[in-house]
Scaffold this active site. Structure first.
Site, mmCIF file in Angstrom:
data_model
loop_
_atom_site.group_PDB
_atom_site.id
_atom_site.type_symbol
_atom_site.label_atom_id
_atom_site.label_comp_id
_atom_site.label_asym_id
_atom_site.label_seq_id
_atom_site.Cartn_x
_atom_site.Cartn_y
_atom_site.Cartn_z
ATOM 1 N N CYS A 297 -5.167 0.901 2.082
ATOM 2 C CA CYS A 297 -6.012 2.047 2.387
ATOM 3 C C CYS A 297 -6.175 2.935 1.169
ATOM 4 C CB CYS A 297 -5.422 2.864 3.528
ATOM 5 S SG CYS A 297 -5.736 2.125 5.134
ATOM 6 N N HIS B 284 0.483 -1.144 2.130
ATOM 7 C CA HIS B 284 -0.012 0.166 2.528
ATOM 8 C C HIS B 284 -0.493 0.899 1.280
ATOM 9 C CE1 HIS B 284 1.034 0.149 6.746
ATOM 10 N NE2 HIS B 284 2.294 -0.176 6.488
#
Length: 416
Positions: A280, A230
């Site tokens: 991301c 992440h």
């Protein structure tokens, strides 16, 4: 083939593969002794026209000092004047004239000109049609390639964070193991020593990077770090973004690169340090924009697409004081570093739970198909284009990109 001519072919490979008609050259190259019939048959068996063109250009580099001049002559004889002129401009001393039937023309070997201290215009394929030459001056091709022939080529560290602690409030990243397996196999095939670390906390990520920086890289030519996790957007002064440990604490990308700079890892000075970030860059979802019908291509993506997004942290408070100060105080000019991001800073990165992330799947395919012929920056442009054609849930888009501070072309080792 002279090294200068090899570099000319390498730098023009995109145009050659796109426009070259290899079938029209076979008879001429055979007649002039550049290739044998067995070599021609092997090139023909490469597949499509583009594949044959790529194979022909690659094999030419091994065919002696006259091969480049004979290629120019064959291009002229088969009315492929545009390509001949493109190559000729980079080697103006090669003289081309029509050959009599059945006559082998022994053209002179062209030696590279001595370097001068005058200003040079650096060539790139995208600028070929936009650069203009100052009156009375000739453009010089001056980009060289990194040494990439050590065995092993270097170390590759893959950090694959899949299962996150409940207190982190981050979801597990189903499909990331598929990405990890692909990249482990790919970089082993490129002659790297690959180490995979799974489900690391922030502190463990830093420890793994520190251990990598303390290795002796003196016999290696390159170093690769791959982060699968992440991510989020944070304040930065060089490289945007941060990657999360499974404990929910993040490590800024600029700090990740800092571990391998010249100060912390002297044995990598002057050598390429490559970072691939599948995470991301923020929480925004890109819905794209309308294009003309001829630019629309089929896209992939479906209900299983997930993002690696965490809400954006834009204030300086999002970094611990020690991390921010360390990165800003010790990171020198980031030469010989390339950071490839799966998505544009501030936007989400899509991952299919069944086939892995768009970015890694495409990167793996492009490396498999093009590493033998193309340099890294060219291949990353291919990745950008292919990923940009995808669509998640029929709506959302993704645009990878790179922060490139390499000084030379980088060609991976291949078995081709």
């Amino acid at each position: 083939m002279e090294e200068i001519h090899k570099r000319i072919l390498q730098r023009n490979r995109i145009n050659l593969v796109r426009d070259l008609d290899p079938s029209s050259l076979y008879d001429g190259l055979l007649e002039k002794g550049v290739f044998t019939q067995d070599m021609i048959d092997e090139i023909k068996s490469a597949g499509t026209r583009r594949d044959q063109a790529r194979k022909l250009v690659q094999d030419l580099e091994t065919r002696g000092s006259r091969a480049f001049a004979m290629l120019l002559l064959c291009l002229e004889e088969t009315d492929q004047h545009g390509l001949a002129e493109l190559l000729q401009r980079a080697a103006p001393a090669v003289q081309i004239w029509p050959a009599a039937p059945n006559q082998v023309v022994d053209l002179p070997v062209v030696r590279p000109l001595p370097l001068c201290k005058c200003a040079m215009i650096i060539w790139s394929p995208e600028r070929e049609n936009t650069l203009t030459r100052p009156p009375g001056r000739t453009r010089r091709d001056s980009i060289q390639s990194y040494k990439m022939d050590a065995s092993p080529c270097g170390h590759c560290l893959i950090i694959n964070n899949v299962e996150f602690e409940p207190d982190s409030e981050l979801s597990n990243r189903k499909g990331s193991n598929i990405d990890c397996d692909k990249l482990e196999k790919r970089f082993k095939a490129l002659n790297f020593i690959v180490e995979v670390r799974t489900n690391l906390k922030q502190r463990q990520i830093k420890h793994a990077l520190s251990a990598l920086s303390k290795k002796d890289h003196s016999q290696c030519d390159c170093c690769v770090v791959i982060m699968l996790s992440h991510g989020t957007e944070v304040s930065h002064n060089r490289f945007p973004g941060a990657v999360y440990g499974v404990d929910g604490q993040h490590v800024p990308v600029q700090l990740i690169t800092n571990y391998l700079n010249g100060q912390h890892c002297p044995s990598l000075q002057g050598k390429p340090k490559l970072f691939f970030i599948q995470a991301c860059g923020g929480g925004e979802r890109d819905t794209g924009f309308e294009v003309s019908p001829d630019e629309v291509e089929p896209s992939i993506g479906g209900a299983d697409d997930q993002t690696d997004a965490i809400p954006m942290s834009s204030s300086s408070d999002s970094l611990s004081l020690s991390d921010e100060v360390d990165a800003r105080a010790t990171l020198p000019t980031p030469s010989d570093i390339l950071v490839s991001y799966s998505t544009f800073p501030g936007y989400v990165s899509w991952r299919d739970t069944q086939s892995g992330s768009w970015y890694v799947e495409t990167l793996d395919q492009v490396l498999e198909q093009n590493a033998a012929t193309d340099d890294l920056v060219t291949m990353l442009m291919m990745v950008n284009h292919e990923v940009s054609q995808n669509s998640a849930k029929g709506l959302y888009k993704q645009m990878p990109g790179s922060f490139n501070f390499l000084r030379k072309l980088l060609h991976f080792q291949t078995h081709a």
